[in-house]
Enzyme design. Structure first.
Site, PDB file in Angstrom:
ATOM      1  N   LYS A  97       4.255  -0.059   9.665  1.00  0.00           N
ATOM      2  CA  LYS A  97       4.012   1.467   8.605  1.00  0.00           C
ATOM      3  C   LYS A  97       3.758   2.510   9.894  1.00  0.00           C
ATOM      4  O   LYS A  97       4.104   3.854   9.355  1.00  0.00           O
ATOM      5  CB  LYS A  97       3.247   1.666   7.507  1.00  0.00           C
ATOM      6  CG  LYS A  97       3.878   1.455   6.231  1.00  0.00           C
ATOM      7  CD  LYS A  97       3.030   1.164   4.821  1.00  0.00           C
ATOM      8  CE  LYS A  97       2.590   0.316   5.254  1.00  0.00           C
ATOM      9  NZ  LYS A  97       2.266   0.010   3.712  1.00  0.00           N
ATOM     10  N   GLU A 134       0.721  -1.305  -0.272  1.00  0.00           N
ATOM     11  CA  GLU A 134      -0.045   0.148  -0.277  1.00  0.00           C
ATOM     12  C   GLU A 134       0.993   1.139  -0.181  1.00  0.00           C
ATOM     13  O   GLU A 134       1.761   1.418   0.772  1.00  0.00           O
ATOM     14  CB  GLU A 134      -0.935   0.096   0.748  1.00  0.00           C
ATOM     15  CG  GLU A 134      -1.500   0.970   1.224  1.00  0.00           C
ATOM     16  CD  GLU A 134      -2.959   1.071   2.724  1.00  0.00           C
ATOM     17  OE1 GLU A 134      -2.814   0.171   3.631  1.00  0.00           O
ATOM     18  OE2 GLU A 134      -3.480   2.041   2.690  1.00  0.00           O
ATOM     19  N   ARG A 155       5.216 -12.708  10.140  1.00  0.00           N
ATOM     20  CA  ARG A 155       5.494 -11.619   9.997  1.00  0.00           C
ATOM     21  C   ARG A 155       7.901 -11.831  10.829  1.00  0.00           C
ATOM     22  O   ARG A 155       7.149 -12.346  11.137  1.00  0.00           O
ATOM     23  CB  ARG A 155       5.364 -10.421  10.814  1.00  0.00           C
ATOM     24  CG  ARG A 155       3.639 -10.121  10.204  1.00  0.00           C
ATOM     25  CD  ARG A 155       3.437  -8.348  11.404  1.00  0.00           C
ATOM     26  NE  ARG A 155       3.785  -7.810  11.150  1.00  0.00           N
ATOM     27  CZ  ARG A 155       3.930  -6.484  10.714  1.00  0.00           C
ATOM     28  NH1 ARG A 155       1.879  -7.118   9.427  1.00  0.00           N
ATOM     29  NH2 ARG A 155       3.925  -5.666  10.287  1.00  0.00           N
TER      30      ARG A 155
HETATM   31  P1  ATP Z   1       0.680  -1.846   8.386  1.00  0.00           P
HETATM   32  O1  ATP Z   1       2.136  -1.954   8.769  1.00  0.00           O
HETATM   33  O2  ATP Z   1       0.016  -0.209   8.076  1.00  0.00           O
HETATM   34  O3  ATP Z   1      -0.040  -3.420   9.016  1.00  0.00           O
HETATM   35  P2  ATP Z   1       1.899  -3.375   5.995  1.00  0.00           P
HETATM   36  O4  ATP Z   1       3.298  -3.393   6.534  1.00  0.00           O
HETATM   37  O5  ATP Z   1       0.773  -4.586   6.186  1.00  0.00           O
HETATM   38  O6  ATP Z   1       1.200  -1.421   6.563  1.00  0.00           O
HETATM   39  P3  ATP Z   1       1.924  -3.335   3.753  1.00  0.00           P
HETATM   40  O7  ATP Z   1       1.769  -2.400   2.519  1.00  0.00           O
HETATM   41  O8  ATP Z   1       0.125  -2.778   3.432  1.00  0.00           O
HETATM   42  O9  ATP Z   1       1.850  -2.727   4.470  1.00  0.00           O
HETATM   43  O10 ATP Z   1       2.153  -4.516   3.221  1.00  0.00           O
HETATM   44  C1  ATP Z   1       2.828  -4.630   1.664  1.00  0.00           C
HETATM   45  C2  ATP Z   1       2.847  -6.198   1.896  1.00  0.00           C
HETATM   46  O11 ATP Z   1       4.050  -6.505   2.901  1.00  0.00           O
HETATM   47  C3  ATP Z   1       1.962  -7.817   2.945  1.00  0.00           C
HETATM   48  O12 ATP Z   1       1.502  -7.995   2.166  1.00  0.00           O
HETATM   49  C4  ATP Z   1       2.480  -7.710   3.884  1.00  0.00           C
HETATM   50  O13 ATP Z   1       1.839  -8.836   4.162  1.00  0.00           O
HETATM   51  C5  ATP Z   1       4.162  -7.826   4.130  1.00  0.00           C
HETATM   52  N1  ATP Z   1       4.261  -7.783   5.552  1.00  0.00           N
HETATM   53  C6  ATP Z   1       4.605  -6.814   5.880  1.00  0.00           C
HETATM   54  N2  ATP Z   1       5.279  -6.256   7.122  1.00  0.00           N
HETATM   55  C7  ATP Z   1       5.712  -7.314   7.658  1.00  0.00           C
HETATM   56  C8  ATP Z   1       6.312  -8.145   7.999  1.00  0.00           C
HETATM   57  N3  ATP Z   1       7.193  -7.147   9.247  1.00  0.00           N
HETATM   58  N4  ATP Z   1       6.916  -9.460   7.759  1.00  0.00           N
HETATM   59  C9  ATP Z   1       6.962  -9.651   6.549  1.00  0.00           C
HETATM   60  N5  ATP Z   1       5.942  -9.095   5.785  1.00  0.00           N
HETATM   61  C10 ATP Z   1       5.685  -8.512   6.182  1.00  0.00           C
END
Ligand code: ATP
Ligand code: MG
Length: 556
Positions: free
Chosen positions: A269, A33, A259
Site C-alpha cells: 500500500k 486498515e 501473500r
Molecule cells: P501494507 O502494505 O501497508 O502492509 P496491507 O496490504 O497489509 O498493508 P491491510 O489493510 O493491513 O493492508 O491488509 C488487510 C488484510 O489484507 C491483512 O490481513 C493482510 O494480511 C491482507 N493482505 C494484504 N496484502 C495481501 C496480499 N498481497 N495477499 C494476500 N493478503 C494480503
C-alpha cells in the site's frame, strides 16, 4: 468459473476443529486498515475468509483496523466498502471498527497493569530500540520496568488525558526482554498521538498498537479464525499472550497464509500510495493500478478476479503468480458475453471507387457469434471506410491473408473489396488506398463461390464515432518490480510506455455502450468504457488483448 469448493490447509484445520466439537459457528473477518485502496492481494484475502463463511454457513466480519489516525481517511473507508461489495463479498450486519473498542482496550490495559503485566516506560524511542537487543543478543530491562502499579495507573491516565507530548511515554506489556522472539520483548501497547481520528475525533491522545488491538478485537467479535498473511507469523505468540492474559470473551486462533504475488505487480500500500502521490499514475483507480478499483475501471469483472484468486489458491509459502493467468481468467469470463463491435485503432482510409458517393448500405452483424439470443446490430458501409493500417502491406508475403495491391479481402459482415491503387504523400507514406467492391459479394459470398481467405474489420469514414482508445502495457518493466539493487528505487522500474492513447473510430452502435458493458473490438481485444467519456467522445480502455498465451501453454 470453478464450482468445486477449495480445499486448503486452513479448511483442514477448521474441519478438524469442527470434528472435535470446538465451534458452533465459524467466524472470519477481513481487517483492512483504511489507509489506501484495496488491491488484488486484498481480493485474495477477502475471498479466503469470505468463502469460508459461505461454505461453512458462518459469519464474515468487515472490520476497519483504524488504530492509526495519522494515515487514515474516510475516503478509504468508502472505497474499501464499495470494492468489497463489488467483489461479491457480503458482511451483512457485521461491519465493525477497531476504534469502537478503544474503551474496552483501555480497560484491559488497566487490567494488565493491575496484574503487574504492563508498565509505562519513559525511555526515549532510540534508547528503547537499543534496550531491545537483537536476534543474537538479549534485550535489557528498562529502568522503568518495575514501577509500582499505582504509578503506572496514574501515568496511563495522564497519557490518555493528553498531559504528555508525543513520544514521551509508552505503555508496554511486561513479558520477557530476553525472549528469542523480539515481538515478545515488552512490546508497545499504547503510544501517545495527538491526532484527530476519523471516528473518535479528539477524544483519545493515546492509540493502541496493532498487536494489542488486533487479537482483542477478534476476541470481542467472537472471531474463530483470524486469517492473515505470513508477516504476522512471528507475532502469533504475542497475539496468544494477550488472549491468554486478558479476560477476553473468546479465544480466536490466528492462522497465516502466503501473500498473493503477481508478476509485474506491486501490492504494498505504501508503494501504491507513492505512485499516486508522485503522479506516476492517474489516481488509485488508474487502469494500470493493481487496485480493485483500477481493475474495475480497466474492464475486469469480479468474476475474473475471483476466479484468479481461486486458481492462485491458498499457499503456505510465497510464490509469484503469472500475470497471464489473470488475463486468461478475464478472457474466459468475457468470451461468452462481450458484445462484438468494430473499431479501427490505427486508421488507413480506403476509397471504394465503384461505390456511389452518398449511399449508405446497412449490414447486419450478430452481437455475439455464438449467442444468437444476444441479437444483432446494423453496420453502415459507405464509399470511404477505414481499415487497420496493419491490415495492408504494400509487398505482402504469400501467407498474409489481408489486403495488398491487387488482393481481395472480405470486409466483415459486408462484401469483398480489391485494392487497386496506393496513394502516397511526398515522403512516400501511404495515406490512402483505392479499391473496388464486388456488388455480388454483399452478404459475404459470391455466386461463383470464389475463396477469399482474409476477413478484416473496418469502420465507415462517414458514419462512425470518433473515440479515444487507451492501450495499456505493464506498469513496470520487471517481473518483481520491488526487487532493486542497492541505492535504486522501484520507481525506476516504471514502464514509460505503459499507456498509449490513440484516436480511433468505432461503428455507430458504440454510441449505446454503457459503463461496465464488456465489449470486444473485433480482432483488437476486450474494451470497457471509461468514466472520462463524454457525449462527443467516448473513451475506451483496453482491458486485455485477445491473444491467449496462458491458456495455450497450459492446454486449457
Ligand atoms: P501494507 O502494505 O501497508 O502492509 P496491507 O496490504 O497489509 O498493508 P491491510 O489493510 O493491513 O493492508 O491488509 C488487510 C488484510 O489484507 C491483512 O490481513 C493482510 O494480511 C491482507 N493482505 C494484504 N496484502 C495481501 C496480499 N498481497 N495477499 C494476500 N493478503 C494480503
Ligand atoms: Mg498490513
Amino acid at each position: 468459473m470453478s464450482e468445486e469448493k477449495p480445499s486448503n490447509f486452513i479448511r483442514d484445520i477448521i474441519d478438524e476443529e469442527l470434528a472435535a466439537g470446538k465451534h458452533s459457528q465459524i467466524v472470519t473477518r477481513f481487517p483492512p486498515e483504511p489507509s489506501g485502496y484495496l488491491h488484488i492481494g486484498h481480493a485474495s484475502a477477502i475471498q479466503i475468509s469470505h468463502s469460508i463463511k459461505e461454505d461453512y454457513k458462518g459469519r464474515f466480519h468487515l472490520r476497519f483496523d483504524d488504530t492509526n489516525p495519522a494515515k487514515e481517511e474516510d475516503e478509504y473507508v468508502q472505497s474499501i466498502k464499495r470494492d468489497i461489495q463489488w467483489l461479491g463479498a457480503d458482511w451483512g450486519e457485521h461491519l465493525y471498527y477497531a476504534s469502537s473498542y478503544f474503551d474496552q482496550l483501555y480497560e484491559w490495559a488497566v487490567y494488565l497493569i493491575k496484574e503487574g503485566k504492563a508498565y509505562v516506560d519513559d525511555l526515549p524511542p532510540d534508547e528503547m530500540r537499543e534496550y531491545r537487543g537483537s536476534l543474537t543478543e538479549p534485550g535489557k530491562n528498562s529502568p522503568w520496568r518495575e514501577r509500582p502499579v499505582e504509578e503506572n495507573l496514574e501515568l496511563l491516565e495522564k497519557m490518555k488525558a493528553g498531559e504528555f507530548g508525543e513520544g514521551e511515554k509508552v505503555l508496554r506489556a511486561k513479558i520477557d526482554m530476553s525472549h528469542p522472539n523480539l515481538n515478545m520483548r515488552d512490546p508497545v501497547m499504547y503510544r501517545i498521538l495527538h491526532a484527530h481520528h476519523h471516528r473518535t475525533g479528539d477524544k483519545w491522545k493515546i492509540y493502541p498498537s496493532y498487536d494489542y488491538a488486533h487479537g482483542q478485537s477478534d476476541a470481542i467479535e467472537g472471531i474463530t479464525h483470524s486469517l492473515c498473511t505470513l508477516e504476522f507469523e512471528a507475532h502469533r505468540p504475542l497475539y496468544n499472550w494477550f488472549v491468554e492474559n486478558l479476560p477476553v470473551p473468546h479465544e480466536p486462533r490466528q492462522i497465516e497464509f502466503a501473500r498473493l504475488n503477481v508478476e509485474y505487480v506491486i501490492t504494498s500500500k505504501r508503494k501504491l500510495l507513492q505512485l499516486v502521490n508522485e503522479g506516476h499514475v492517474d489516481g488509485w483507480d488508474d487502469p494500470r493500478m493493481p487496485t480493485v478499483s483500477g481493475f474495475r475501471r480497466r474492464g475486469y469483472t469480479p468474476e475474473a478476479i475471483n476466479e484468479f484468486c481461486h486458481r492462485a489458491g491458498v499457499a503456505k509459502r510465497e510464490r509469484v503468480n503469472e500475470y497471464a493467468l489473470l488475463e486468461y481468467c478475464l478472457r474466459q469470463d468475457l468470451e461468452g458475453r462481450a458484445l462484438r463491435r468494430m473499431a479501427v485503432l490505427d486508421p488507413l482510409k480506403v476509397v471504394i471507387e465503384n461505390f456511389p458517393t452518398d449511399d449508405v448500405e446497412w449490414y447486419e452483424g450478430p452481437n455475439h457469434p455464438a449467442n444468437p439470443e444476444m441479437g444483432t446490430r446494423k453496420v453502415p458501409l459507405t464509399r470511404e471506410i477505414y481499415i487497420e493500417r496493419e491490415d495492408f502491406l504494400e509487398d505482402p508475403p504469400k501467407k498474409f491473408f489481408r489486403l495488398g495491391p491487387g488482393r481481395e479481402v472480405r470486409l466483415r459482415y459486408a462484401c469483398y473489396i480489391t485494392c487497386t491503387e496506393i496513394v502516397k504523400d511526398e515522403e512516400g507514406n501511404i495515406v490512402e488506398l483505392k479499391a473496388t467492391f464486388d456488388p455480388d459479394s454483399r452478404g459475404g459470398s459470391t455466386p461463383d463461390g470464389r475463396k477469399v481467405k482474409g476477413t478484416i474489420h473496418w469502420v465507415s469514414a462517414k458514419e462512425n464515432i470518433p473515440l479515444e482508445a487507451r492501450l495499456y502495457e505493464q506498469l513496470f518493466t520487471e517481473i518483481v518490480p520491488e526487487q532493486v539493487e542497492e541505492g535504486h528505487d522501484f520507481i525506476e522500474n516504471i514502464n514509460p510506455d505503459s499507456k498509449t492513447i490513440v484516436k480511433a473510430f468505432g461503428e455507430p452502435e458504440l454510441r449505446n455502450a454503457k459503463l461496465g458493458d464488456p465489449i470486444q473490438f473485433e480482432r483488437k481485444g476486450y474494451f470497457a468504457i471509461d468514466p472520462d467519456s463524454t457525449e462527443d467522445q467516448p473513451v475506451f480502455n483496453r482491458s486485455v488483448g485477445l491473444r491467449d498465451s496462458w491458456g495455450k501453454k497450459k492446454g486449457q
